[in-house]
Design an enzyme around this catalytic site. Structure first.
Site, PDB file in Angstrom:
ATOM      1  N   ALA A  10      -4.546  -2.165  -0.079  1.00 27.10           N
ATOM      2  CA  ALA A  10      -3.991  -0.877  -0.526  1.00 27.10           C
ATOM      3  C   ALA A  10      -2.590  -0.626  -0.002  1.00 27.10           C
ATOM      4  O   ALA A  10      -1.662  -0.319  -0.760  1.00 27.10           O
ATOM      5  CB  ALA A  10      -4.930   0.251  -0.098  1.00 27.10           C
ATOM      6  N   ALA A  11      -2.408  -0.757   1.320  1.00 25.87           N
ATOM      7  CA  ALA A  11      -1.120  -0.401   1.913  1.00 25.87           C
ATOM      8  C   ALA A  11      -0.026  -1.386   1.531  1.00 25.87           C
ATOM      9  O   ALA A  11       1.087  -0.989   1.159  1.00 25.87           O
ATOM     10  CB  ALA A  11      -1.251  -0.321   3.434  1.00 25.87           C
ATOM     11  N   ARG A  21      10.256  -0.079  -7.231  1.00 27.74           N
ATOM     12  CA  ARG A  21      10.709   1.044  -8.068  1.00 27.74           C
ATOM     13  C   ARG A  21      12.075   1.555  -7.621  1.00 27.74           C
ATOM     14  O   ARG A  21      12.872   2.022  -8.429  1.00 27.74           O
ATOM     15  CB  ARG A  21       9.687   2.183  -8.006  1.00 27.74           C
ATOM     16  CG  ARG A  21       8.370   1.878  -8.693  1.00 27.74           C
ATOM     17  CD  ARG A  21       7.486   3.126  -8.753  1.00 27.74           C
ATOM     18  NE  ARG A  21       6.175   2.821  -9.286  1.00 27.74           N
ATOM     19  CZ  ARG A  21       5.070   2.692  -8.542  1.00 27.74           C
ATOM     20  NH1 ARG A  21       5.145   2.844  -7.232  1.00 27.74           N
ATOM     21  NH2 ARG A  21       3.916   2.414  -9.116  1.00 27.74           N
ATOM     22  N   SER A  38      -5.474  -5.819  -3.366  1.00 28.83           N
ATOM     23  CA  SER A  38      -5.552  -4.463  -3.925  1.00 28.83           C
ATOM     24  C   SER A  38      -6.949  -4.099  -4.430  1.00 28.83           C
ATOM     25  O   SER A  38      -7.102  -3.496  -5.480  1.00 28.83           O
ATOM     26  CB  SER A  38      -4.544  -4.323  -5.074  1.00 28.83           C
ATOM     27  OG  SER A  38      -4.367  -2.970  -5.425  1.00 28.83           O
ATOM     28  N   CYS A  42     -13.989   0.731  -0.804  1.00 27.86           N
ATOM     29  CA  CYS A  42     -14.852   1.913  -0.847  1.00 27.86           C
ATOM     30  C   CYS A  42     -15.886   1.824  -1.970  1.00 27.86           C
ATOM     31  O   CYS A  42     -16.910   2.516  -1.934  1.00 27.86           O
ATOM     32  CB  CYS A  42     -14.008   3.174  -1.028  1.00 27.86           C
ATOM     33  SG  CYS A  42     -12.852   3.472   0.318  1.00 27.86           S
ATOM     34  N   ASP A 279      -4.470   0.488   7.555  1.00 29.33           N
ATOM     35  CA  ASP A 279      -5.525   0.493   8.568  1.00 29.33           C
ATOM     36  C   ASP A 279      -5.117  -0.139   9.884  1.00 29.33           C
ATOM     37  O   ASP A 279      -5.860  -0.066  10.865  1.00 29.33           O
ATOM     38  CB  ASP A 279      -6.763  -0.238   8.033  1.00 29.33           C
ATOM     39  CG  ASP A 279      -7.442   0.526   6.906  1.00 29.33           C
ATOM     40  OD1 ASP A 279      -6.991   1.644   6.591  1.00 29.33           O
ATOM     41  OD2 ASP A 279      -8.411   0.001   6.333  1.00 29.33           O
ATOM     42  N   ASN A 301      -2.603   4.052   1.133  1.00 33.63           N
ATOM     43  CA  ASN A 301      -1.697   4.128  -0.011  1.00 33.63           C
ATOM     44  C   ASN A 301      -0.495   5.016   0.276  1.00 33.63           C
ATOM     45  O   ASN A 301       0.643   4.694  -0.083  1.00 33.63           O
ATOM     46  CB  ASN A 301      -2.457   4.657  -1.229  1.00 33.63           C
ATOM     47  CG  ASN A 301      -3.147   3.555  -2.010  1.00 33.63           C
ATOM     48  OD1 ASN A 301      -2.500   2.785  -2.697  1.00 33.63           O
ATOM     49  ND2 ASN A 301      -4.457   3.474  -1.866  1.00 33.63           N
TER      50      ASN A 301
END
Length: 547
Positions: A10-11, A21, A38, A42, A279, A301
């Site tokens: 995620a991170a 971007r 990714s 959960c 994390d 995130n």
């Protein structure tokens, strides 16, 4: 600019996406020792329980698709094994070929995540013992279950993952036992709220063992410190995670008191051009400003986006977290945010505690009760934390409280919120609004509250205190506070003459509303020290049953 990110769940992927971007010219590379990127850890319990049909749906992105969309190079099964922070160089090992190569960077980001803790238990390395963290773990559990058709499973640990696995494996038809070494499940809840979840687990057929720990695992059973031997075909280890900080330690990155990497609000470590997110990194409390560790995908995130922005010249900053969490245990939802009672007291706050039991929507439309435990600072009136348990309406209420606490709302502010109302969704005086009103009245000492714990302790100390049950005799005869007199509210104005207005007095009903009305009557006619029992007899009986 050359950005290297270690880790691509995620991170890590959030860092890369935001950096791209902002800057189309940056060279961005992610190295990941795992097979997958990714993915939604959960969602793992829900695949194992059958609610998610295909494991692939938990990995919506591949390295190739990420490369195509963001022009970012992702190398899975590549482990960074050494870093030279002065020269801005690192060595990377291909775990499939054992080949080692060298790479350079301008900016380095640790997104190395956390690893599940393996407790020191004899037999924890056997083939029927599993962690629940990665897609590979999940696939291994699924293969084992299909091949061996286990009937019994023991889950070691009663946190979020442990409870979600208990729900899902029970629904899949297994007999589930949870072993928790402390005196209640879910460490972020207070015991008086956790006990309600424990009762629900037992009601749904889960065997719950508290204040005990597993000492040995065999192929047919587990043994506990207290001497219990429990038949089991499979064991799930769910005792928490530990941040993967070893590589960062080796180059002198500061590790915080929580055990995770210390970062500032821009996700920067103590070393120049080196960041940490997700994390593996500490966050900090919105309430106290002190470091806390809450490994959640939502926080990961957010941290990744902030780091990606800062690295490419942006101005985003991390504003901290409340440690908010929510989960479903069968048909019960449990939400919590901010401090629990134990934490607030440890921080030195003088706290007011309210147990508010109200229907989530109009009772005439089948509204079911939710239990809200709210904690406020008496000095400032600020809301410090909330815990909610119920079958409906928990998610929307906890998010209202999160927003309020984030913006430093006081108890009195909650009453003035213009919350959405219609009978299918809420009550005219929403439970959030009532929580604020009752808390503020208690803080102002207009309507003082007493918790079941405090009342029990005062009675057991032999304190002279008069307790008034304001319900009908039929209800009183079923269950009551042991020392209580039964004086229904309608009779109170007449019969209060038999009471001593100078003694501390506690009023109560089923959940608090009639007890509050009785409290007002006694205050108005001259009683000096009157309390309403927080959460009423329902809350009191639940507390007594579990202590």
């Amino acid at each position: 600019m050359k950005i290297i990110i270690i880790g691509s769940v995620a991170a890590g992927t959030s860092v890369a996406a935001k950096a791209r971007r902002n800057d189309e010219t940056a060279e961005i590379t992610l190295y990941n020792a795992d097979y997958d990127i990714s993915y939604s850890s959960c969602g793992i319990p829900y695949f194992l329980g059958g609610e998610v049909a295909e494991l692939d749906t938990l990995t919506p992105r591949s390295a190739a698709s990420f490369k195509k969309r963001y022009n970012v190079d992702i190398f899975t099964r590549h482990e960074v094994i050494q870093i030279d922070a002065k020269q801005k160089k690192l060595k990377v090992k291909n775990l499939d070929t054992a080949e080692v190569k060298e790479d350079t960077y301008d900016v380095l980001v640790f997104a190395t995540g956390a690893s599940p803790i393996t407790p020191d238990i004899a037999g924890a390395d056997q083939k029927h013992v599993f962690q629940v963290r990665t897609i590979q773990h999940t696939a291994a559990i699924d293969r084992y279950m299909k091949a061996n058709q286990p009937k019994n499973v023991t889950i070691i640990g009663g946190g979020y993952i442990g409870l979600e696995m208990a729900e899902q494996l029970t629904q899949r038809g297994l007999d589930v036992t949870i072993v928790q070494r402390s005196n209640h499940i879910m460490a972020h809840l207070d015991q008086d709220i956790a006990s309600r979840v424990e009762d629900h687990l037992v009601k749904k057929g889960v065997t719950l063992i508290l204040n005990d720990e597993v000492t040995a695992i065999s192929m047919t059973d587990i043994q506990t410190k207290s001497g219990k031997v429990i038949e089991t075909d499979m064991v799930i280890l769910a005792v928490g995670v530990r941040p993967n900080t070893q590589l960062a330690k080796e180059i002198g990155v500061t590790i915080g008191d929580t055990g995770a990497i210390a970062v500032n609000s821009k996700m920067q470590t103590n070393l120049p051009h080196i960041y940490a997110v997700g994390d593996v990194a500490e966050s900090y409390s919105v309430i106290t400003g002190k470091p806390i560790y809450r490994p959640l995908g939502s926080t990961a995130n957010k941290m990744g986006r902030i780091a990606g922005d800062v690295i490419t010249g942006g101005t985003l900053e991390h504003r901290g977290v409340l440690g908010t969490g929510i989960l479903r245990v069968f048909d019960l939802a449990i939400g919590q945010t901010g401090m629990n009672e134990t934490e607030a007291l440890a921080e030195g706050f003088d706290i007011e505690v309210l147990h508010n039991i109200k229907p989530a929507k109009a009772e005439y439309l089948g509204g079911k009760e939710i239990v809200i435990k709210a904690i406020a600072d008496r000095k400032t009136g600020r809301i410090l934390g909330v815990q909610i348990v119920g079958e409906e309406g928990v998610d929307k209420r906890i998010d209202v409280f999160v927003t309020a606490i984030t913006f430093k709302a006081k108890a009195e502010d909650l009453f003035h919120l213009d919350l959405a109302y219609a009978p299918p969704f809420s009550t005219a005086k929403d439970p959030v609004m009532y929580t604020g009103m009752a808390l503020q009245n208690a803080i102002d000492k207009k309507n003082k509250l007493i918790t079941p714990k405090d009342l029990t302790e005062r009675i057991e100390k032999g304190e002279a205190i008069q307790v008034i049950d304001t319900r009908a005799p039929k209800q009183y005869n079923v269950s009551k506070v042991e020392t209580a007199l039964n004086i229904p509210l309608a009779d109170l104005r007449e019969k209060c003459k038999e009471l001593d207005p100078n003694l501390p007095t506690v009023t109560y009903c089923n959940s608090g509303v009639t007890g509050n009305a009785a409290q007002n009557v006694l205050r108005q006619i001259g009683f000096q020290d009157v309390y309403n029992l927080s959460g009423g007899n329902k809350n009191y009986q639940d507390y007594r049953k579990n202590t």
